[in-house]
Scaffold this motif. Structure first.
Motif, PDB file in Angstrom:
ATOM      1  N   GLN A  93     -26.183 -11.451  -1.771  1.00  0.00           N
ATOM      2  CA  GLN A  93     -26.149 -10.039  -2.170  1.00  0.00           C
ATOM      3  C   GLN A  93     -26.411  -9.895  -3.678  1.00  0.00           C
ATOM      4  O   GLN A  93     -27.226  -9.082  -4.100  1.00  0.00           O
ATOM      5  CB  GLN A  93     -24.788  -9.452  -1.783  1.00  0.00           C
TER       6      GLN A  93
ATOM      7  N   MET B  44     -14.216   4.097   3.131  1.00  0.00           N
ATOM      8  CA  MET B  44     -13.975   2.747   2.592  1.00  0.00           C
ATOM      9  C   MET B  44     -14.745   2.497   1.296  1.00  0.00           C
ATOM     10  O   MET B  44     -14.220   1.881   0.374  1.00  0.00           O
ATOM     11  CB  MET B  44     -14.336   1.684   3.636  1.00  0.00           C
TER      12      MET B  44
ATOM     13  N   MET C 218     -29.800  -8.144  -5.404  1.00  0.00           N
ATOM     14  CA  MET C 218     -29.650  -6.983  -6.272  1.00  0.00           C
ATOM     15  C   MET C 218     -30.079  -7.299  -7.708  1.00  0.00           C
ATOM     16  O   MET C 218     -29.883  -6.497  -8.605  1.00  0.00           O
ATOM     17  CB  MET C 218     -28.189  -6.513  -6.271  1.00  0.00           C
TER      18      MET C 218
ATOM     19  N   GLY D 117     -10.712   2.059  -6.316  1.00  0.00           N
ATOM     20  CA  GLY D 117      -9.716   1.008  -6.517  1.00  0.00           C
ATOM     21  C   GLY D 117     -10.238  -0.139  -7.362  1.00  0.00           C
ATOM     22  O   GLY D 117      -9.607  -0.525  -8.346  1.00  0.00           O
ATOM     23  N   ILE D 118     -11.371  -0.690  -6.978  1.00  0.00           N
ATOM     24  CA  ILE D 118     -11.893  -1.856  -7.668  1.00  0.00           C
ATOM     25  C   ILE D 118     -12.785  -1.431  -8.828  1.00  0.00           C
ATOM     26  O   ILE D 118     -12.680  -1.957  -9.941  1.00  0.00           O
ATOM     27  CB  ILE D 118     -12.668  -2.775  -6.693  1.00  0.00           C
TER      28      ILE D 118
ATOM     29  N   TYR E  21       0.428   3.859 -11.268  1.00  0.00           N
ATOM     30  CA  TYR E  21       0.272   2.485 -11.689  1.00  0.00           C
ATOM     31  C   TYR E  21      -0.542   2.445 -12.965  1.00  0.00           C
ATOM     32  O   TYR E  21      -1.639   2.982 -13.029  1.00  0.00           O
ATOM     33  CB  TYR E  21      -0.434   1.710 -10.581  1.00  0.00           C
TER      34      TYR E  21
ATOM     35  N   ILE F 290      -7.806  -3.146  -0.074  1.00  0.00           N
ATOM     36  CA  ILE F 290      -7.355  -2.855  -1.448  1.00  0.00           C
ATOM     37  C   ILE F 290      -5.958  -3.445  -1.687  1.00  0.00           C
ATOM     38  O   ILE F 290      -5.752  -4.179  -2.659  1.00  0.00           O
ATOM     39  CB  ILE F 290      -7.368  -1.328  -1.711  1.00  0.00           C
ATOM     40  N   PRO F 291      -4.973  -3.165  -0.786  1.00  0.00           N
ATOM     41  CA  PRO F 291      -3.661  -3.807  -0.973  1.00  0.00           C
ATOM     42  C   PRO F 291      -3.724  -5.336  -0.929  1.00  0.00           C
ATOM     43  O   PRO F 291      -2.960  -5.994  -1.648  1.00  0.00           O
ATOM     44  CB  PRO F 291      -2.814  -3.285   0.191  1.00  0.00           C
TER      45      PRO F 291
ATOM     46  N   ALA G 126      -6.408   4.406  -4.504  1.00  0.00           N
ATOM     47  CA  ALA G 126      -7.153   3.746  -3.433  1.00  0.00           C
ATOM     48  C   ALA G 126      -6.221   3.330  -2.294  1.00  0.00           C
ATOM     49  O   ALA G 126      -6.605   3.367  -1.123  1.00  0.00           O
ATOM     50  CB  ALA G 126      -7.893   2.525  -3.974  1.00  0.00           C
ATOM     51  N   SER G 127      -4.987   2.953  -2.631  1.00  0.00           N
ATOM     52  CA  SER G 127      -4.011   2.602  -1.589  1.00  0.00           C
ATOM     53  C   SER G 127      -3.715   3.817  -0.714  1.00  0.00           C
ATOM     54  O   SER G 127      -3.633   3.710   0.511  1.00  0.00           O
ATOM     55  CB  SER G 127      -2.710   2.101  -2.222  1.00  0.00           C
TER      56      SER G 127
ATOM     57  N   PHE H 151     -17.770  -0.593   6.045  1.00  0.00           N
ATOM     58  CA  PHE H 151     -17.892  -0.756   4.593  1.00  0.00           C
ATOM     59  C   PHE H 151     -19.133  -1.556   4.235  1.00  0.00           C
ATOM     60  O   PHE H 151     -19.988  -1.093   3.491  1.00  0.00           O
ATOM     61  CB  PHE H 151     -16.641  -1.445   4.031  1.00  0.00           C
TER      62      PHE H 151
ATOM     63  N   SER I 107      -6.612   4.306   1.617  1.00  0.00           N
ATOM     64  CA  SER I 107      -6.577   3.332   2.713  1.00  0.00           C
ATOM     65  C   SER I 107      -5.569   3.739   3.777  1.00  0.00           C
ATOM     66  O   SER I 107      -5.840   3.637   4.972  1.00  0.00           O
ATOM     67  CB  SER I 107      -6.210   1.941   2.183  1.00  0.00           C
TER      68      SER I 107
ATOM     69  N   ALA J 212       0.836  -1.196   0.000  1.00  0.00           N
ATOM     70  CA  ALA J 212       0.000   0.000   0.000  1.00  0.00           C
ATOM     71  C   ALA J 212       0.873   1.249   0.000  1.00  0.00           C
ATOM     72  O   ALA J 212       0.624   2.206  -0.737  1.00  0.00           O
ATOM     73  CB  ALA J 212      -0.923  -0.001   1.218  1.00  0.00           C
TER      74      ALA J 212
ATOM     75  N   ILE K 274      -4.465  -6.478  -4.245  1.00  0.00           N
ATOM     76  CA  ILE K 274      -3.270  -6.418  -5.110  1.00  0.00           C
ATOM     77  C   ILE K 274      -2.390  -7.650  -4.891  1.00  0.00           C
ATOM     78  O   ILE K 274      -1.948  -8.303  -5.846  1.00  0.00           O
ATOM     79  CB  ILE K 274      -2.449  -5.133  -4.830  1.00  0.00           C
TER      80      ILE K 274
ATOM     81  N   TYR L 124     -22.129  -0.250   1.841  1.00  0.00           N
ATOM     82  CA  TYR L 124     -22.145  -0.827   0.495  1.00  0.00           C
ATOM     83  C   TYR L 124     -23.488  -1.485   0.217  1.00  0.00           C
ATOM     84  O   TYR L 124     -24.086  -1.291  -0.849  1.00  0.00           O
ATOM     85  CB  TYR L 124     -21.008  -1.858   0.384  1.00  0.00           C
TER      86      TYR L 124
ATOM     87  N   LEU M  20      -5.853   1.552  -8.361  1.00  0.00           N
ATOM     88  CA  LEU M  20      -5.370   0.914  -7.136  1.00  0.00           C
ATOM     89  C   LEU M  20      -4.363   1.778  -6.392  1.00  0.00           C
ATOM     90  O   LEU M  20      -4.273   1.731  -5.167  1.00  0.00           O
ATOM     91  CB  LEU M  20      -4.752  -0.442  -7.471  1.00  0.00           C
TER      92      LEU M  20
ATOM     93  N   ALA N 298     -12.904   4.325  -1.383  1.00  0.00           N
ATOM     94  CA  ALA N 298     -11.687   3.614  -1.776  1.00  0.00           C
ATOM     95  C   ALA N 298     -12.036   2.419  -2.664  1.00  0.00           C
ATOM     96  O   ALA N 298     -11.364   2.146  -3.661  1.00  0.00           O
ATOM     97  CB  ALA N 298     -10.919   3.146  -0.540  1.00  0.00           C
ATOM     98  N   TYR N 299     -13.118   1.727  -2.318  1.00  0.00           N
ATOM     99  CA  TYR N 299     -13.538   0.561  -3.111  1.00  0.00           C
ATOM    100  C   TYR N 299     -13.937   0.997  -4.529  1.00  0.00           C
ATOM    101  O   TYR N 299     -13.516   0.396  -5.511  1.00  0.00           O
ATOM    102  CB  TYR N 299     -14.703  -0.146  -2.411  1.00  0.00           C
TER     103      TYR N 299
ATOM    104  N   GLN O 183     -10.373  -4.287   6.678  1.00  0.00           N
ATOM    105  CA  GLN O 183     -10.911  -3.218   5.816  1.00  0.00           C
ATOM    106  C   GLN O 183      -9.818  -2.284   5.322  1.00  0.00           C
ATOM    107  O   GLN O 183      -9.778  -1.934   4.151  1.00  0.00           O
ATOM    108  CB  GLN O 183     -11.943  -2.375   6.581  1.00  0.00           C
ATOM    109  N   VAL O 184      -8.939  -1.896   6.256  1.00  0.00           N
ATOM    110  CA  VAL O 184      -7.945  -0.899   5.910  1.00  0.00           C
ATOM    111  C   VAL O 184      -6.976  -1.422   4.842  1.00  0.00           C
ATOM    112  O   VAL O 184      -6.530  -0.669   3.982  1.00  0.00           O
ATOM    113  CB  VAL O 184      -7.182  -0.447   7.184  1.00  0.00           C
TER     114      VAL O 184
ATOM    115  N   GLY P 200     -25.478  -1.904  -3.230  1.00  0.00           N
ATOM    116  CA  GLY P 200     -24.410  -2.784  -3.675  1.00  0.00           C
ATOM    117  C   GLY P 200     -23.600  -2.210  -4.821  1.00  0.00           C
ATOM    118  O   GLY P 200     -23.180  -2.918  -5.720  1.00  0.00           O
TER     119      GLY P 200
ATOM    120  N   MET Q 101     -16.721  -8.731   2.564  1.00  0.00           N
ATOM    121  CA  MET Q 101     -15.840  -7.891   1.766  1.00  0.00           C
ATOM    122  C   MET Q 101     -14.790  -8.717   1.011  1.00  0.00           C
ATOM    123  O   MET Q 101     -14.494  -8.428  -0.142  1.00  0.00           O
ATOM    124  CB  MET Q 101     -15.156  -6.874   2.669  1.00  0.00           C
TER     125      MET Q 101
END
Lengths: 305, 308
Positions: B256, A259, B260, A266-267, A50, B151-152, A275-276, A233, A279, A42, B155, A237, A272, A262-263, B147-148, A242, B237
């Protein structure tokens, strides 16, 4: 000479304890791969650009952009607002609940019931509450019975935050109350007897004996809940459809937290690196607030409880 | 005044709570207006805790026309439509998701508890080169919540080619610093003589761990198994990040997607009664676990956060 001797004894000691190192190895591997290494990644990602072409060092560019990113600012503000609202509405509720549970008949049955919501995932809870709060759902129907006009809870930028907070309290109040209850039960009853002999009223007993003695638990629960709220999150979400844009932009703006932002970045958008950085900022905020809390309340004293 | 009373009690040697228990615990509680009010408040709150679940359950048994007709008015269904469960089971592909969840949760829980127990035993009682470092390293993981680093972690999982695999769902959850800490404390409370006797009899380090320590720690292990299981079962998550192919979706993720409208051909939301049936199916294993092993749940909870 001395050094080599010490190295030799160290080597012998390590060899003697070799099974212990072997026992530590699996846990160490998992933590390294999925806690420390992601943390390192991160940090590296947050100072790189990137793309498909590869990774390029760009310094603090992402952090600079965060400062001027209005969407991030709003997500951060929403996060703090939700956390603050959770404290205002949810800090005293479990304490009060525990004090009442401590007195009530059928205590064990009740504390089980209050704990039930906490057992289930936010997908389950969200699925049920999405219906409860829908325009024709149970809550509006119940309000209709007493002559109050229903509210579009989930599509109102005004109501979405209180709704999320009330849901959060409903979900977690039993858990926090259980922690307080355990702390209440550890108070020596003879303290109350002595107070009674001295003529202290129930209220005085609660204010002068109970609250000071459960303070360490109050601090722990406060910190745990604060961390939970700042990094929430799943709930957001799920309640905001969703990520499928189920809600109007206005409500999404009102409920977007760090969060979920960031999602999405990032996603959703594949950024990314950015988003890192988000985070990491959240990590530092949580770290600072936790340490400040511990320092202000002399958390260490509470450890014995 | 109260403080003085406390001080006075503290000064009297031998005045422990058990000596006074007959005063406080033995007296019969009278039915005062205050007690009745407390009971009523607690009862109303308790109803608020369970009504959403009960209502979801009755909706799962109603026909859609009855759902529309009876919102907020009628609790018990006119006719019982158990077939809703079958419909939800089929259209949400719940069997597949259920099996995925069962597999991932079982492997994760077994692995996590074993790995944590091994590490805890290695750190218990003895100081050896690096033992402090390991302890601090393990405890520091408590500051890094999932959570924190979600994202990493995504990766890292991508680099390891673990996206869209069961491994991606299992590996990140195989160790928990808090469980290690709890088990270490528990192991240290086991009388040391037992271990020494075993060693005298020629038992090895590994043998002592599996034959003496693990069986004696059954209560603590049971608590940790439960919390690990619930945690992995409820995880949302991680599957959201890792899984793309619905075939490998866990139950939470599949639920989920289904709610949806992601699993229907038309993209329409599924009918409410079937949605609630799917919700109840997802809740069922945890609910059964909770009511059969309630003792361990309640013990573990307080053990949980307070010693952190």
């Amino acid at each position: 000479m001395v050094l080599s001797q010490r190295l030799q004894t160290l080597g012998a000691e390590i060899y003697k304890q070799r099974m212990r190192y072997l026992f530590l190895l699996p846990a160490l591997t998992v933590f390294t791969l999925f806690k420390f290494y992601p943390m390192y990644r991160a940090i590296v990602f947050s100072v790189s650009k990137y793309s498909f072409a590869g990774i390029k060092f760009v310094g603090l560019t992402h952090y600079q952009r965060l400062l001027t990113d209005p969407d991030f600012g709003r997500a951060l503000l929403n996060t703090f607002e939700l956390a603050l609202l959770s404290i205002v509405m949810g800090f005293w509720t479990p304490i009060l609940l525990a004090l009442l549970l401590h007195e009530v008949a059928f205590k064990n049955a009740f504390r089980t019931v209050y704990y039930i919501p906490h057992l289930f995932s936010w997908v389950v809870i969200g699925g049920i509450w999405l219906w409860l709060l829908s325009p024709n759902g149970l809550i509006n129907s119940a309000l209709g019975l007493v002559g109050i006009k229903g509210v579009y809870w989930l599509t109102s930028a005004f109501w979405i935050k209180p709704v999320l907070v009330v849901m959060g309290i409903w979900h977690g109040v039993g858990y926090s109350a259980l922690l307080y209850l355990a702390s209440l039960q550890s108070i020596d009853p003879q303290i109350y007897e002595a107070a009674k002999i001295d003529g202290a009223t129930k209220l005085q007993q609660a204010m002068r004996i109970t609250l000071p003695l459960i303070t360490p638990t109050v601090v722990v629960v406060f910190i745990l809940n604060m961390i939970k709220n700042l990094q929430s999150f799943d709930q957001i979400y799920i309640m905001s459809g969703g990520g499928s844009g189920g809600l109007g932009g206005e409500v999404k703006r009102a409920s977007d937290v760090v969060m979920t932002y960031a999602y999405d970045k990032g996603i959703g958008l594949g950024r990314l690196d950015y988003a890192s950085a988000i985070s990491l900022v959240l990590f530092v905020i949580i770290l600072i607030l936790t340490l400040a809390n511990m320092k202000m309340t002399k958390y260490d004293e509470g450890r014995r409880f | 005044m109260v403080v003085r009373a406390v001080r006075r009690i503290m000064r009297i040697p031998g005045m422990r709570s058990e000596n006074l228990a007959y005063i406080s615990g033995g007296a019969r509680k009278q039915l005062t207006p205050g007690r009745v009010a407390v009971f009523l408040i607690i009862t109303i709150g308790a109803i608020a805790m369970v009504v959403p679940f009960l209502w979801a359950f009755t909706i799962s048994l109603k026909s859609m026309s009855e759902v529309y007709r009876s919102v907020g008015r009628q609790f018990i269904p006119d006719s019982w439509h158990w077939e809703n469960y079958l419909l939800a089971w089929r259209s949400a592909h719940l069997l597949r998701a259920f099996m995925n969840s069962l597999f991932v949760t079982t492997v994760s829980t077994a692995g996590e508890v074993l790995i944590c127990a091994l590490a805890a035993y290695a750190l218990a009682r003895t100081h050896f080169p690096g033992s402090r470092f390991f302890m601090v390293a393990f405890l520091s993981t408590l500051m890094i919540s999932f959570q924190v680093i979600a994202i990493p972690t995504y990766i890292v999982l991508r680099d390891l080619r673990l996206l869209d695999t069961y491994g991606g769902l299992i590996f990140p959850g195989l160790a928990n610093g808090f469980f290690i800490f709890l088990l270490k404390n528990y192991f240290e409370e086991i009388p040391h003589e037992l271990e020494e006797a075993a060693t005298m009899d020629g038992s090895s380090f590994v043998g002592t761990f599996f034959r003496i320590i693990m069986p004696l720690s059954a209560p603590a292990l049971a608590t940790i198994v439960i919390f690990s299981f619930v945690g992995h079962w409820n995880a949302f998550m991680l599957p959201l990040l890792v899984i793309n192919d619905p075939k490998r979706a866990t139950l939470q993720y599949a639920l989920q997607l289904y709610m949806m409208g992601g699993t229907s051909d038309t993209g329409n939301l599924p009918p409410l009664n079937e949605q609630m049936a799917a919700v109840i199916i997802t809740m069922a294993p945890i609910l059964i676990l909770f009511f059969t092993l309630q003792r361990y749940f309640m013990k573990g909870l307080t053990l949980g956060a307070l010693k952190q």
